[in-house]
Design an enzyme around this catalytic site. Structure first.
Site, PDB file in Angstrom:
ATOM      1  N   SER A 121       0.946  -1.062  -0.109  1.00  0.00           N
ATOM      2  CA  SER A 121      -0.530  -0.114   0.594  1.00  0.00           C
ATOM      3  C   SER A 121       0.782   0.896  -0.123  1.00  0.00           C
ATOM      4  O   SER A 121       0.410   2.191  -0.317  1.00  0.00           O
ATOM      5  CB  SER A 121      -1.147   0.263   0.916  1.00  0.00           C
ATOM      6  OG  SER A 121      -1.678  -1.050   1.590  1.00  0.00           O
ATOM      7  N   HIS A 142      -2.349  -3.220  -6.652  1.00  0.00           N
ATOM      8  CA  HIS A 142      -2.820  -2.999  -5.401  1.00  0.00           C
ATOM      9  C   HIS A 142      -4.492  -2.854  -5.076  1.00  0.00           C
ATOM     10  O   HIS A 142      -5.004  -2.173  -5.954  1.00  0.00           O
ATOM     11  CB  HIS A 142      -2.318  -1.280  -5.129  1.00  0.00           C
ATOM     12  CG  HIS A 142      -2.587  -1.221  -3.255  1.00  0.00           C
ATOM     13  ND1 HIS A 142      -3.358   0.016  -3.269  1.00  0.00           N
ATOM     14  CD2 HIS A 142      -2.647  -1.688  -2.382  1.00  0.00           C
ATOM     15  CE1 HIS A 142      -4.215   0.371  -2.358  1.00  0.00           C
ATOM     16  NE2 HIS A 142      -3.240  -0.978  -2.060  1.00  0.00           N
ATOM     17  N   GLU A 154      -5.090  -0.142  -8.423  1.00  0.00           N
ATOM     18  CA  GLU A 154      -4.386   0.784  -9.412  1.00  0.00           C
ATOM     19  C   GLU A 154      -3.034  -0.426  -8.830  1.00  0.00           C
ATOM     20  O   GLU A 154      -2.675  -0.778  -8.399  1.00  0.00           O
ATOM     21  CB  GLU A 154      -3.586   1.688  -7.262  1.00  0.00           C
ATOM     22  CG  GLU A 154      -4.398   2.562  -6.978  1.00  0.00           C
ATOM     23  CD  GLU A 154      -4.622   3.322  -5.969  1.00  0.00           C
ATOM     24  OE1 GLU A 154      -4.830   4.968  -5.719  1.00  0.00           O
ATOM     25  OE2 GLU A 154      -3.679   2.744  -5.167  1.00  0.00           O
ATOM     26  N   ASN A 192      -4.457   5.927  -1.512  1.00  0.00           N
ATOM     27  CA  ASN A 192      -3.937   5.792   0.525  1.00  0.00           C
ATOM     28  C   ASN A 192      -3.615   6.882   0.660  1.00  0.00           C
ATOM     29  O   ASN A 192      -3.519   7.724   1.814  1.00  0.00           O
ATOM     30  CB  ASN A 192      -3.222   4.209   0.901  1.00  0.00           C
ATOM     31  CG  ASN A 192      -3.910   3.620   1.011  1.00  0.00           C
ATOM     32  OD1 ASN A 192      -4.998   3.464   1.259  1.00  0.00           O
ATOM     33  ND2 ASN A 192      -3.241   2.198   0.435  1.00  0.00           N
TER      34      ASN A 192
HETATM   35  N1  LIG Z   1      -5.814  -4.240   5.562  1.00  0.00           N
HETATM   36  C1  LIG Z   1      -5.534  -3.796   4.032  1.00  0.00           C
HETATM   37  O1  LIG Z   1      -7.220  -3.377   4.132  1.00  0.00           O
HETATM   38  C2  LIG Z   1      -5.231  -3.453   2.899  1.00  0.00           C
HETATM   39  C3  LIG Z   1      -5.221  -3.549   1.308  1.00  0.00           C
HETATM   40  C4  LIG Z   1      -4.338  -3.208   0.379  1.00  0.00           C
HETATM   41  C5  LIG Z   1      -3.636  -3.387   0.462  1.00  0.00           C
HETATM   42  N2  LIG Z   1      -2.889  -3.853   1.230  1.00  0.00           N
HETATM   43  C6  LIG Z   1      -1.495  -4.563   1.773  1.00  0.00           C
HETATM   44  O2  LIG Z   1      -1.635  -5.831   1.563  1.00  0.00           O
HETATM   45  C7  LIG Z   1      -1.025  -6.259   2.316  1.00  0.00           C
HETATM   46  C8  LIG Z   1      -1.057  -7.381   3.462  1.00  0.00           C
HETATM   47  O3  LIG Z   1      -1.951  -6.162   4.246  1.00  0.00           O
HETATM   48  P1  LIG Z   1      -2.579  -7.759   5.330  1.00  0.00           P
HETATM   49  O4  LIG Z   1      -3.189  -6.444   6.068  1.00  0.00           O
HETATM   50  O5  LIG Z   1      -3.398  -8.475   4.550  1.00  0.00           O
HETATM   51  O6  LIG Z   1      -1.741  -8.042   6.123  1.00  0.00           O
HETATM   52  P2  LIG Z   1      -2.053  -9.205   7.494  1.00  0.00           P
HETATM   53  O7  LIG Z   1      -1.477  -8.981   8.347  1.00  0.00           O
HETATM   54  O8  LIG Z   1      -3.890  -9.428   7.544  1.00  0.00           O
HETATM   55  O9  LIG Z   1      -2.076 -10.650   6.631  1.00  0.00           O
HETATM   56  C9  LIG Z   1      -0.941 -10.828   6.467  1.00  0.00           C
HETATM   57  C10 LIG Z   1       0.291 -12.504   5.922  1.00  0.00           C
HETATM   58  O10 LIG Z   1       1.176 -12.552   5.183  1.00  0.00           O
HETATM   59  C11 LIG Z   1       1.491 -13.671   5.621  1.00  0.00           C
HETATM   60  N3  LIG Z   1       2.969 -13.871   5.307  1.00  0.00           N
HETATM   61  C12 LIG Z   1       4.287 -12.971   6.448  1.00  0.00           C
HETATM   62  N4  LIG Z   1       5.372 -14.044   6.405  1.00  0.00           N
HETATM   63  C13 LIG Z   1       4.695 -14.429   5.431  1.00  0.00           C
HETATM   64  C14 LIG Z   1       5.903 -14.919   4.363  1.00  0.00           C
HETATM   65  N5  LIG Z   1       7.183 -15.145   4.366  1.00  0.00           N
HETATM   66  N6  LIG Z   1       5.703 -16.120   3.802  1.00  0.00           N
HETATM   67  C15 LIG Z   1       3.881 -16.308   2.886  1.00  0.00           C
HETATM   68  N7  LIG Z   1       3.351 -14.938   4.023  1.00  0.00           N
HETATM   69  C16 LIG Z   1       4.145 -14.881   5.118  1.00  0.00           C
HETATM   70  C17 LIG Z   1       1.018 -14.035   7.418  1.00  0.00           C
HETATM   71  O11 LIG Z   1       0.860 -14.459   7.966  1.00  0.00           O
HETATM   72  C18 LIG Z   1      -0.311 -12.891   7.154  1.00  0.00           C
HETATM   73  O12 LIG Z   1      -1.292 -14.386   7.311  1.00  0.00           O
HETATM   74  C19 LIG Z   1       0.580  -5.711   2.806  1.00  0.00           C
HETATM   75  O13 LIG Z   1       1.520  -4.172   2.342  1.00  0.00           O
HETATM   76  C20 LIG Z   1      -0.578  -4.223   3.056  1.00  0.00           C
HETATM   77  O14 LIG Z   1       0.280  -2.705   3.563  1.00  0.00           O
HETATM   78  C21 LIG Z   1      -3.772  -4.068   2.383  1.00  0.00           C
END
Ligand SMILES: NC(=O)c1ccc[n+]([C@@H]2O[C@H](COP(=O)([O-])OP(=O)(O)OC[C@H]3O[C@@H](n4cnc5c(N)ncnc54)[C@H](O)[C@@H]3O)[C@@H](O)[C@H]2O)c1
Length: 596
Positions: A121, A142, A154, A192
């Site tokens: 993000s 994204h 995005e 964002n």
């Molecule tokens: N939460 C949101 O609203 C949102 C929206 C768009 C983008 N994002 C982006 O998406 C990405 C993930 O965010 P999220 O909110 O889903 O996080 P989250 O913490 O909910 O999930 C992350 C997952 O990654 C896994 N993980 C960690 N290390 C790993 C590895 N080495 N190999 C495989 N899996 C692994 C974890 O076990 C976890 O299930 C981030 O870059 C975030 O910025 C988040």
């Protein structure tokens, strides 16, 4: 010919990853879904099953299609399972070193022509890409939360992403039924960058007890038509993820203090209050992963009890003023059964406001919103006057005269002389300090802000503004009156912009600054906020409706009060106002300027 993607990999099955798997599998693409450990994999699998079961229960997905969807997904621990896929989307936590490690490993494991994408993000896609030997095949894709629902994607190209890769990913987005905006690699991209300053500011208001979580969220939903309030959205995003995004944006995005995470966010992360995913964040949820909010110790007592506490009985209401707001407010009170005394500055003005109220009530009858008897009843309850003395026996006065402090102060001084003791004196000001009006009287404890929104008969929200001198029973009375009017009231402190304008206008100003920096176009920015965040209008559409001059005046007030450099009005906004581009009311809108 666009490249055919038959199988994709998703790394990390958390909040975003599980949703992204669903998007691909729903659209007939095989998915290899990868996690770091067996328990994490199980959690991800359970999220996918729950989400697809919900879609079936809601009738949005056929049971047979759900089974086919789930059949398309293979689950595995470790990146080796991704050796044959055409595209990988990484969705692991927002840490640069972790993402770089994963991309280096993906580079080793994946076939040479595979595209490697990140769902980051806020981190630099360029910095992630240089961990591989194929930066020209690295791109940002994204998605928005929840990925199966939100239409926007995005697409982020770095300076070295190859044009073919960009075109292939754009075609893929279309195949997924998404709308994409393609942009360069800048902290926070479009949505964002415009969203997170607002979210952080909302948390700051909550942290300082300026307003309750329920009131902050209700204000933005009802005042701006947003699909959810900012604190509920923090819980949906994940408080830890929001922290990382803010922190990165602060460091990458020019150290704008508005992105420095509010201390409460870090405390919540440390305490494990991560939002929906952990079952507790700003709100408490039925269980981890559930969207259902349950009451906790911070949940307000039922409004009916709160209203009876010390509230005064109100039967007769005076409304001073003859403009748009006064007209709407008279109608609202009269329709709710109150006796209303309308006071204007002369017989002519009284005649014209009387006409305006009649016209509006007649429209209500034509549209079937009220009966002829109700209209006549409401009109029968209103007295039209041009003398403040007629307010001697009212229980509440609502002032809606011109937005000039000297005029309002003089009016409050007169009301102080005329009105009986115990009357609640309310101002509808949207930008002046309520305490100034309170101190023009000898009874500051009885003075409160009642900030209605335009058009008053339609808009559900009223901000009840308490000054540092307002008595609790005055606030209780104001809330009880709002409830009797069928409105939702939110209580806030006496700061510039109250809740809604303080949170809304800096965001609009930021959108103008983004345009000014030539990062994106009016259309793409409007799209991004509508399709990525579910806003009813994009920032430029809204500026045109509100009026650019009004937006500039409010932004100036916010800047002057808080001296926050990030609140300084965008020069482009100032110039457009000077040049007479005030929005719809002048027929010269934002797009006329940018589409020259
Ligand atoms: N939460 C949101 O609203 C949102 C929206 C768009 C983008 N994002 C982006 O998406 C990405 C993930 O965010 P999220 O909110 O889903 O996080 P989250 O913490 O909910 O999930 C992350 C997952 O990654 C896994 N993980 C960690 N290390 C790993 C590895 N080495 N190999 C495989 N899996 C692994 C974890 O076990 C976890 O299930 C981030 O870059 C975030 O910025 C988040």
């Amino acid at each position: 010919m666009a490249r055919e993607f038959t199988s994709v990999g998703v790394v990390g099955l958390g909040t975003m990853g599980a949703g992204i798997v669903e998007v691909f599998a729903r659209n007939g693409i095989d998915v290899v879904a990868v996690e770091i450990s067996a328990p994490a994999l199980e959690r991800g699998q359970a999220t996918l099953t729950r989400s697809t079961d919900r879609a079936v229960a809601k009738g949005k997905l056929d049971p047979a299609d759900r089974d086919a969807l789930l059949d398309r997904v293979t689950f595995a621990v470790g990146l080796d399972a991704l050796h044959a896929v055409d595209l990988v989307i990484e969705a692991v936590p927002e840490h640069l070193d972790l993402k770089q490690r994963i991309f280096a490993e993906l580079d080793r494991v994946c076939k040479p022509d595979a595209i490697l994408a990140t769902n980051t993000s806020s981190l630099s896609v360029t910095e992630i890409s240089v961990a591989t030997s194929r930066p020209n095949q690295v791109i940002g894709i994204h998605f928005f939360n929840p990925a199966p629902v939100m239409k926007l994607v995005e697409v982020i190209r770095t300076v070295v992403t190859s044009a073919d890769v960009v075109a292939d990913v754009e075609a893929l987005c279309a195949r997924l039924g998404k709308v994409d905006v393609t942009i360069n690699d800048r902290a926070g991209f479009i949505a964002n960058a415009l969203l997170f300053g607002y979210l952080n500011h909302a948390v700051a208001l909550f942290e300082s007890n300026y307003a309750s979580r329920e009131d902050i969220d209700a204000a933005m939903k009802l005042g701006c038509g947003l699909p959810m309030g900012p604190l509920a959205l923090m819980d949906l995003i994940g408080v830890d993820t929001a922290y990382e995004i803010l922190d990165t944006m602060y460091r990458r995005g020019g150290r704008d203090r508005r992105h420095a995470p509010v201390p409460l966010i870090k405390q919540m992360v440390t305490a494990g209050l991560l939002g929906r995913k952990s079952g507790r964040g700003f709100y408490t949820y039925e269980r981890p992963g559930s969207p259902v909010v349950v009451p906790d110790e911070a949940t307000p007592v039922a409004p009916a009890d709160a209203f009876s506490e010390g509230g005064r009985a109100i039967a007769k209401v005076g409304v001073v003023g003859s403009g748009t707001m006064a007209t709407g407010i008279i109608e609202v009170f009269a329709r709710a059964g109150y006796e209303v005394v309308s006071v204007t500055r002369g017989a002519e003005k009284s005649a014209s406001i009387c006409e305006a109220v009649k016209t509006s009530l007649n429209k209500g009858v034509v549209r079937g919103k009220l009966s002829e008897e109700e209209r006549d009843g409401a009109l029968g309850r209103i007295t039209w006057s041009a003398t403040l003395d007629h307010l001697a026996d009212v229980d509440l006065v609502v002032e809606a005269v011109v937005e000039e402090l000297s005029v309002k102060k003089a009016l409050f001084a007169s009301l102080d002389e005329i009105c009986k003791p115990g009357v609640v004196l309310a101002t509808t000001t949207s930008s002046l300090p309520v305490i100034e009006m309170a101190m023009a009287t000898q009874r500051p404890a009885d003075v409160v802000g009642l900030h209605f929104f335009n058009p008053a008969p339609v808009m559900q929200l009223v901000e009840v503004v308490r000054t540092i001198r307002t008595a609790p029973e005055t606030v209780a009375t104001a809330r009880a009156v709002c409830a009797a009017l069928g409105k939702t009231s939110v209580v806030c402190g006496d700061r510039s912009g109250f809740v809604v304008n303080a949170l809304l206008f800096p965001y609009l100003n930021d959108a103008v600054k983004m345009l000014e920096a030539s990062y994106s176009t009016t259309d793409d920015i409007d799209h991004a906020m509508k399709l990525g965040c579910g806003y009813p209008m994009g920032p430029f559409e809204l500026l045109d409706v509100v009026g650019l001059d009004v937006a500039l005046a409010i932004q100036r007030e916010l800047y002057l009060e808080l001296r926050e450099p990030g609140f300084a009005p965008a020069p482009l906004l100032e110039h457009l106002v000077t040049a007479g581009y005030l929005g719809r009311k002048t027929g010269r809108v934002f797009r006329d300027h940018t589409h020259r």
